[in-house]
Structures are given as structure tokens and as C-alpha cells.
Motif scaffolding. Structure first.
Motif, PDB file in Angstrom:
ATOM      1  N   PRO A   1      45.842 -83.270 -50.724  1.00 17.78           N
ATOM      2  CA  PRO A   1      46.733 -82.137 -50.269  1.00 17.78           C
ATOM      3  C   PRO A   1      47.931 -82.273 -49.794  1.00 17.78           C
ATOM      4  N   GLN A   2      48.642 -81.238 -49.779  1.00 16.61           N
ATOM      5  CA  GLN A   2      50.260 -81.430 -49.531  1.00 16.61           C
ATOM      6  C   GLN A   2      50.262 -82.123 -47.955  1.00 16.61           C
ATOM      7  N   ALA A   3      49.435 -81.648 -47.101  1.00 10.50           N
ATOM      8  CA  ALA A   3      49.521 -82.405 -45.764  1.00 10.50           C
ATOM      9  C   ALA A   3      48.742 -83.624 -45.722  1.00 10.50           C
TER      10      ALA A   3
ATOM     11  N   GLY B   1      55.905 -74.256 -60.780  1.00 13.58           N
ATOM     12  CA  GLY B   1      56.200 -72.904 -60.297  1.00 13.58           C
ATOM     13  C   GLY B   1      56.903 -72.844 -58.937  1.00 13.58           C
ATOM     14  N   PRO B   2      57.762 -71.969 -58.738  1.00 12.46           N
ATOM     15  CA  PRO B   2      58.399 -71.969 -57.558  1.00 12.46           C
ATOM     16  C   PRO B   2      57.781 -71.857 -56.151  1.00 12.46           C
ATOM     17  N   SER B   3      58.293 -72.125 -55.425  1.00  8.34           N
ATOM     18  CA  SER B   3      57.420 -72.112 -53.580  1.00  8.34           C
ATOM     19  C   SER B   3      56.995 -70.863 -53.661  1.00  8.34           C
ATOM     20  N   GLY B   4      55.861 -70.483 -53.189  1.00  4.37           N
ATOM     21  CA  GLY B   4      55.208 -69.420 -52.799  1.00  4.37           C
ATOM     22  C   GLY B   4      54.521 -68.844 -54.142  1.00  4.37           C
ATOM     23  N   SER B   5      54.402 -69.445 -55.120  1.00  6.92           N
ATOM     24  CA  SER B   5      53.883 -68.702 -56.542  1.00  6.92           C
ATOM     25  C   SER B   5      52.387 -68.971 -56.394  1.00  6.92           C
ATOM     26  N   GLY B   6      51.968 -69.696 -55.584  1.00  2.50           N
ATOM     27  CA  GLY B   6      50.219 -69.718 -55.510  1.00  2.50           C
ATOM     28  C   GLY B   6      49.739 -70.856 -55.996  1.00  2.50           C
ATOM     29  N   LYS B   7      50.300 -72.239 -55.955  1.00  3.50           N
ATOM     30  CA  LYS B   7      49.814 -73.466 -56.602  1.00  3.50           C
ATOM     31  C   LYS B   7      48.868 -73.921 -55.641  1.00  3.50           C
ATOM     32  N   SER B   8      49.061 -74.037 -54.248  1.00  3.80           N
ATOM     33  CA  SER B   8      48.373 -74.535 -53.346  1.00  3.80           C
ATOM     34  C   SER B   8      46.913 -73.669 -53.074  1.00  3.80           C
ATOM     35  N   THR B   9      47.064 -72.441 -53.261  1.00  2.00           N
ATOM     36  CA  THR B   9      46.092 -71.644 -53.111  1.00  2.00           C
ATOM     37  C   THR B   9      45.047 -71.629 -54.401  1.00  2.00           C
ATOM     38  N   LEU B  10      45.799 -71.845 -55.510  1.00  2.00           N
ATOM     39  CA  LEU B  10      44.572 -72.233 -56.499  1.00  2.00           C
ATOM     40  C   LEU B  10      43.855 -73.455 -56.351  1.00  2.00           C
TER      41      LEU B  10
ATOM     42  N   SER C   1      48.923 -61.296 -52.508  1.00  2.00           N
ATOM     43  CA  SER C   1      48.261 -61.159 -53.512  1.00  2.00           C
ATOM     44  C   SER C   1      48.577 -62.779 -54.163  1.00  2.00           C
ATOM     45  N   ALA C   2      48.110 -63.589 -53.511  1.00  2.00           N
ATOM     46  CA  ALA C   2      48.201 -65.265 -54.045  1.00  2.00           C
ATOM     47  C   ALA C   2      48.019 -65.466 -55.235  1.00  2.00           C
ATOM     48  N   LEU C   3      46.651 -65.319 -55.498  1.00  2.00           N
ATOM     49  CA  LEU C   3      46.271 -65.232 -57.009  1.00  2.00           C
ATOM     50  C   LEU C   3      46.218 -63.979 -57.775  1.00  2.00           C
TER      51      LEU C   3
ATOM     52  N   ARG D   1      43.551 -62.650 -52.304  1.00  2.00           N
ATOM     53  CA  ARG D   1      44.384 -61.890 -51.409  1.00  2.00           C
ATOM     54  C   ARG D   1      44.336 -62.478 -50.018  1.00  2.00           C
ATOM     55  N   PHE D   2      45.368 -62.636 -49.295  1.00  2.00           N
ATOM     56  CA  PHE D   2      45.568 -62.978 -47.959  1.00  2.00           C
ATOM     57  C   PHE D   2      46.024 -61.793 -47.314  1.00  2.00           C
ATOM     58  N   ARG D   3      45.574 -61.353 -45.987  1.00  2.25           N
ATOM     59  CA  ARG D   3      45.999 -60.362 -45.009  1.00  2.25           C
ATOM     60  C   ARG D   3      46.903 -61.117 -44.111  1.00  2.25           C
ATOM     61  N   ARG D   4      47.994 -60.478 -44.103  1.00  2.00           N
ATOM     62  CA  ARG D   4      49.094 -60.936 -42.984  1.00  2.00           C
ATOM     63  C   ARG D   4      49.255 -59.551 -42.142  1.00  2.00           C
ATOM     64  N   GLY D   5      48.619 -59.527 -41.105  1.00  2.00           N
ATOM     65  CA  GLY D   5      48.873 -58.303 -40.421  1.00  2.00           C
ATOM     66  C   GLY D   5      48.545 -56.939 -41.264  1.00  2.00           C
TER      67      GLY D   5
HETATM   68  N1  LIG Z   1      46.287 -68.528 -45.350  1.00  2.00           N
HETATM   69  C1  LIG Z   1      47.511 -67.493 -45.589  1.00  2.00           C
HETATM   70  N2  LIG Z   1      47.687 -66.396 -45.161  1.00  2.00           N
HETATM   71  C2  LIG Z   1      48.495 -65.422 -45.583  1.00  2.00           C
HETATM   72  N3  LIG Z   1      49.298 -65.781 -46.770  1.00  2.00           N
HETATM   73  C3  LIG Z   1      49.014 -66.911 -47.225  1.00  2.00           C
HETATM   74  C4  LIG Z   1      48.195 -67.848 -47.000  1.00  2.00           C
HETATM   75  N4  LIG Z   1      48.219 -68.908 -47.586  1.00  2.00           N
HETATM   76  C5  LIG Z   1      49.343 -68.776 -48.650  1.00  2.00           C
HETATM   77  N5  LIG Z   1      49.691 -67.527 -48.487  1.00  2.00           N
HETATM   78  C6  LIG Z   1      50.894 -66.956 -49.279  1.00  2.00           C
HETATM   79  O1  LIG Z   1      50.339 -66.821 -50.553  1.00  2.00           O
HETATM   80  C7  LIG Z   1      51.427 -67.115 -51.377  1.00  2.00           C
HETATM   81  C8  LIG Z   1      51.163 -68.403 -52.179  1.00  2.00           C
HETATM   82  O2  LIG Z   1      51.130 -69.501 -51.561  1.00  2.00           O
HETATM   83  P1  LIG Z   1      50.779 -70.955 -51.925  1.00  2.00           P
HETATM   84  O3  LIG Z   1      50.913 -71.791 -50.672  1.00  2.00           O
HETATM   85  O4  LIG Z   1      49.691 -70.892 -52.683  1.00  2.00           O
HETATM   86  O5  LIG Z   1      52.187 -71.181 -52.945  1.00  2.00           O
HETATM   87  P2  LIG Z   1      52.732 -72.599 -53.384  1.00  2.00           P
HETATM   88  O6  LIG Z   1      52.933 -72.167 -54.903  1.00  2.00           O
HETATM   89  O7  LIG Z   1      51.907 -73.765 -53.431  1.00  2.00           O
HETATM   90  O8  LIG Z   1      54.090 -72.895 -52.718  1.00  2.00           O
HETATM   91  P3  LIG Z   1      54.852 -74.316 -52.448  1.00  2.00           P
HETATM   92  O9  LIG Z   1      55.396 -74.919 -53.601  1.00  2.00           O
HETATM   93  O10 LIG Z   1      55.733 -73.900 -51.305  1.00  2.00           O
HETATM   94  O11 LIG Z   1      53.675 -75.140 -51.780  1.00  2.00           O
HETATM   95  C9  LIG Z   1      52.614 -67.408 -50.583  1.00  2.00           C
HETATM   96  O12 LIG Z   1      53.206 -65.954 -50.729  1.00  2.00           O
HETATM   97  C10 LIG Z   1      52.273 -67.691 -49.251  1.00  2.00           C
HETATM   98  O13 LIG Z   1      53.015 -67.158 -48.182  1.00  2.00           O
END
Ligand SMILES: Nc1ncnc2c1ncn2[C@@H]1O[C@H](COP(=O)(O)OP(=O)(O)OP(=O)(O)O)[C@@H](O)[C@H]1O
Length: 213
Positions: A79-81, A32-41, A13-15, A4-8
Motif C-alpha cells: 500500500p502507499q502507506a 495517471g495523475p494524482s486523484g485519477s483513481g489508481k489507489s481506489t482501483l 466518482s473515483a472509478l 463512488r465516495f460520499r464527501r458531505g
Molecule cells: N474515502 C474516500 N472518500 C472520499 N473521496 C475519496 C476517498 N478515497 C478517494 N477519494 C477520491 O477519489 C478520487 C480518486 O482517489 P485515489 O486515491 O484513487 O487517486 P490516485 O490516482 O491513487 O491518487 P494519488 O496518485 O494521489 O495517490 C479522488 O478524487 C479522491 O479525492
């Protein structure tokens, strides 16, 4: 694993309970779609982040070690960057894992052959800011492949490529798996899904087996 990430006041719930296993020699595509959690994993798998719940375990020669202590031979990430070092030439970026592991001279031929395979050998002496984004991405993949890592993770490694260059990168990633690496790439590239041994779909922080219909 749960992350989980805190945003304010909001909790994201990223994963939301991801369970997966990747074996040596296997090429797995994560879609998976953008924001689905791939980079977090991928961030959890490489040790940049830690899970709030659940467990990450590497087996075999990597057992009982934390991924943030792995070397480039154990685990390499694109990494993506991209994460190229701005004040090293493209060739020196590719060679960085060898320099850090004290095998610079031994790996020079492989670095040169990866640069050639990816069509960036003529740019070897340039710095990252003097290369296109696609060229920088190919250098980042070459750097990750250099030491034939046991685990290869890549976040959208063909995102900035035309079809021809994307196919060459996928050839190299496939070869890495055939040589024994456990390969997991997050990708929107449908050709990559077809080349993978297995496709995992991610949506709202949950992974399921197979491509989503
Ligand atoms: N450091 C963070 N703080 C708060 N929220 C985050 C953080 N990193 C990711 N998130 C949120 O977690 C969710 C998953 O993000 P993630 O980057 O893993 O998605 P993704 O599938 O890799 O997206 P993309 O295809 O756009 O790269 C999203 O809702 C994102 O906004």
C-alpha cells in the motif's frame, strides 16, 4: 467497475467504469495523475473496498473466492502507506506472511536474500521507525514478494527510492511476473512504464490502454 465516495453533499466518482484484465505472468503499469483513481482501483482489487457497480472476478486457483479472504500467497499488496507493523523488526515484517502461513523456517533464506537484494539486510533488527521511508518501502515490497503471490499489487512502490534502489525493486517485480505472478503497479516512474509488458492510463476514473500522450 464503478466506485463512488460520499464527501458531505458531494459524490466523488473515483472509478467511473473501469474495465481491465491482468493475466498471470504479466507486469502491468497503471499510470495517471494524482486523484485519477489508481489507489481506489487497487483497494477494490484487494478487497478493501467493494464496487458499487460491476464485477471483480479472479480466475484459476483463485476463482470463486473473495479477495478479502485471500492469503499472502494468493494476493500481496504494497500500500502507499506501506502498512509495516510498528512493533516488529524489519526482518520480522518481511517474514510476517510466512509466520501467518506457518512456513516461517522455510522462508527465512528467501527473506534474508530479499533484504540483501534491497540493501536493507544490515537493518534487519531495527524497527520501522528506525529506518528511512525509502528503506521501509523496500521492506514492504520484500514482504509482498516473500511468498511469490499469485497476484502482486503495489501503489507507487518506487516513490521514495533513488534510481538505483528503484531499479532493484523493478527487477524484483519483473522477476515476480516472469515466475507467474499477475502484477499491477500504480506508478509515476517512467522507467517502470518502459519495463512493464503493458501500460494502462487512468484519468478521471477511467482506464485506457497505453501511455497517455
Ligand atoms: N474515502 C474516500 N472518500 C472520499 N473521496 C475519496 C476517498 N478515497 C478517494 N477519494 C477520491 O477519489 C478520487 C480518486 O482517489 P485515489 O486515491 O484513487 O487517486 P490516485 O490516482 O491513487 O491518487 P494519488 O496518485 O494521489 O495517490 C479522488 O478524487 C479522491 O479525492
Amino acid at each position: 467497475m464503478v466506485k463512488r465516495f460520499r464527501r458531505g453533499a458531494e459524490t466523488v466518482s473515483a472509478l467511473a467504469g473501469v474495465d481491465l484484465r491482468v493475466d498471470p505472468g504479466e507486469f502491468v503499469a497503471l499510470v495517471g495523475p494524482s486523484g485519477s483513481g489508481k489507489s481506489t482501483l487497487l483497494a477494490l482489487l484487494c478487497g478493501w473496498e467493494t464496487a458499487d457497480e460491476g464485477e471483480l472476478a479472479y480466475l484459476g486457483p483463485l476463482a470463486d473466492r473473495r479477495p478479502d479472504a485471500f492469503g499472502w500467497r494468493d494476493l500481496a499488496l504494497v500500500p502507499q502507506a506501506l502498512g509495516l507493523v510498528a512493533d516488529l523488526s524489519l526482518a520480522d515484517n518481511v517474514l510476517l506472511p510466512a509466520r501467518l502461513s506457518g512456513t516461517l523456517a522455510a522462508e527465512e533464506p528467501r527473506a534474508r536474500s530479499l533484504l540483501t537484494a534491497f540493501g536493507v539486510d544490515h537493518l534487519a533488527d531495527r524497527y520501522p521507525h528506525q529506518a528511512s521511508l525509502g528503506e521501509q518501502q523496500r521492506v514492504a515490497v520484500a514482504r509482498a514478494l516473500l511468498l511469490r503471490p499469485a497476484v502482486l499489487l503495489a501503489d507507487e512502490p518506487t516513490a521514495h527510492q533513488d534510481r538505483g534502489h528503484a531499479d532493484r525493486l523493478l527487477d524484483a517485480v519483473t522477476d515476480a511476473a516472469r515466475e507467474g505472478s499477475a502484477v499491477l503497479i500504480a506508478t509515476h516512474d517512467e522507467i517502470a512504464w518502459g519495463r512493464a509488458d503493458r501500460v494502462l492510463s487512468m484519468r478521471d476514473g477511467v482506464v485506457t490502454e497505453g501511455a497517455a500522450s
